[in-house]
Design a protein around this motif. Structure first.
Motif, PDB file in Angstrom:
ATOM      1  N   UNK A 180     -42.614  37.844   9.874  1.00 50.59           N
ATOM      2  CA  UNK A 180     -43.651  37.695  10.906  1.00 50.59           C
ATOM      3  C   UNK A 180     -43.212  36.849  12.094  1.00 50.59           C
ATOM      4  N   UNK A 181     -41.962  36.445  12.123  1.00 51.28           N
ATOM      5  CA  UNK A 181     -41.526  35.595  13.231  1.00 51.28           C
ATOM      6  C   UNK A 181     -40.058  35.862  13.526  1.00 51.28           C
ATOM      7  N   UNK A 182     -39.804  36.824  14.372  1.00 51.76           N
ATOM      8  CA  UNK A 182     -38.436  37.165  14.746  1.00 51.76           C
ATOM      9  C   UNK A 182     -38.371  37.340  16.262  1.00 51.76           C
ATOM     10  N   UNK A 183     -37.254  36.961  16.845  1.00 50.77           N
ATOM     11  CA  UNK A 183     -37.105  36.984  18.305  1.00 50.77           C
ATOM     12  C   UNK A 183     -35.888  37.808  18.706  1.00 50.77           C
ATOM     13  N   UNK A 184     -35.936  38.293  19.929  1.00 48.46           N
ATOM     14  CA  UNK A 184     -34.798  38.992  20.524  1.00 48.46           C
ATOM     15  C   UNK A 184     -34.768  38.618  21.997  1.00 48.46           C
ATOM     16  N   UNK A 185     -33.641  38.097  22.460  1.00 55.88           N
ATOM     17  CA  UNK A 185     -33.500  37.717  23.857  1.00 55.88           C
ATOM     18  C   UNK A 185     -32.058  37.899  24.277  1.00 55.88           C
ATOM     19  N   UNK A 186     -31.824  37.813  25.580  1.00 54.55           N
ATOM     20  CA  UNK A 186     -30.461  37.830  26.107  1.00 54.55           C
ATOM     21  C   UNK A 186     -30.086  36.410  26.504  1.00 54.55           C
TER      22      UNK A 186
ATOM     23  N   UNK B 218     -27.381  42.961  16.101  1.00 56.40           N
ATOM     24  CA  UNK B 218     -27.415  41.769  15.259  1.00 56.40           C
ATOM     25  C   UNK B 218     -28.807  41.575  14.656  1.00 56.40           C
ATOM     26  N   UNK B 219     -29.825  41.820  15.466  1.00 60.79           N
ATOM     27  CA  UNK B 219     -31.202  41.666  14.986  1.00 60.79           C
ATOM     28  C   UNK B 219     -31.497  42.686  13.887  1.00 60.79           C
ATOM     29  N   UNK B 220     -31.102  43.918  14.099  1.00 59.70           N
ATOM     30  CA  UNK B 220     -31.317  44.971  13.101  1.00 59.70           C
ATOM     31  C   UNK B 220     -30.647  44.604  11.780  1.00 59.70           C
ATOM     32  N   UNK B 221     -29.431  44.082  11.855  1.00 58.35           N
ATOM     33  CA  UNK B 221     -28.723  43.673  10.645  1.00 58.35           C
ATOM     34  C   UNK B 221     -29.438  42.498   9.965  1.00 58.35           C
ATOM     35  N   UNK B 222     -29.945  41.566  10.751  1.00 59.13           N
ATOM     36  CA  UNK B 222     -30.600  40.378  10.190  1.00 59.13           C
ATOM     37  C   UNK B 222     -31.885  40.720   9.443  1.00 59.13           C
ATOM     38  N   UNK B 223     -32.582  41.777   9.856  1.00 58.45           N
ATOM     39  CA  UNK B 223     -33.840  42.139   9.195  1.00 58.45           C
ATOM     40  C   UNK B 223     -33.684  43.350   8.276  1.00 58.45           C
ATOM     41  N   UNK B 224     -32.466  43.676   7.932  1.00 63.24           N
ATOM     42  CA  UNK B 224     -32.204  44.867   7.115  1.00 63.24           C
ATOM     43  C   UNK B 224     -32.882  44.824   5.748  1.00 63.24           C
ATOM     44  N   UNK B 225     -33.079  43.634   5.191  1.00 58.56           N
ATOM     45  CA  UNK B 225     -33.654  43.520   3.849  1.00 58.56           C
ATOM     46  C   UNK B 225     -35.173  43.397   3.822  1.00 58.56           C
ATOM     47  N   UNK B 226     -35.809  43.431   4.986  1.00 60.17           N
ATOM     48  CA  UNK B 226     -37.269  43.335   5.002  1.00 60.17           C
ATOM     49  C   UNK B 226     -37.878  44.721   5.172  1.00 60.17           C
TER      50      UNK B 226
END
Length: 64
Positions: free
Chosen positions: A5-11, A40-48
């Motif tokens: 419920x708390x993930x970010x994406x920025x440049x 990187x974000x996609x990989x980080x949330x791969x298990x959710x």
């Protein structure tokens, strides 16, 4: 079911300032590279099962 419920994406650099990046490192009490790519974000949330992505395009813009 796992929901992030708390993930970010920025440049970085660009969407967050160097000052904010330094404050992130200070809060973590360790060196921190705020660079994140969509891949990187996609990989980080791969298990959710679901992730709610927050994009702060205006809140932390670097000052020009």
């Amino acid at each position: 079911m796992i929901v992030d419920c708390h993930t970010h994406l920025w440049e970085y650099p660009g969407e967050i300032s160097d000052q904010l990046a330094a404050e992130m490192a200070l809060a973590r009490n360790e060196p921190f590279d705020p660079t994140i790519t969509p891949e990187m974000h996609t990989q980080a949330v791969a298990d959710v099962d679901r992730a709610l992505l927050r994009q702060s395009r205006r809140e932390h813009r670097a000052r020009q």
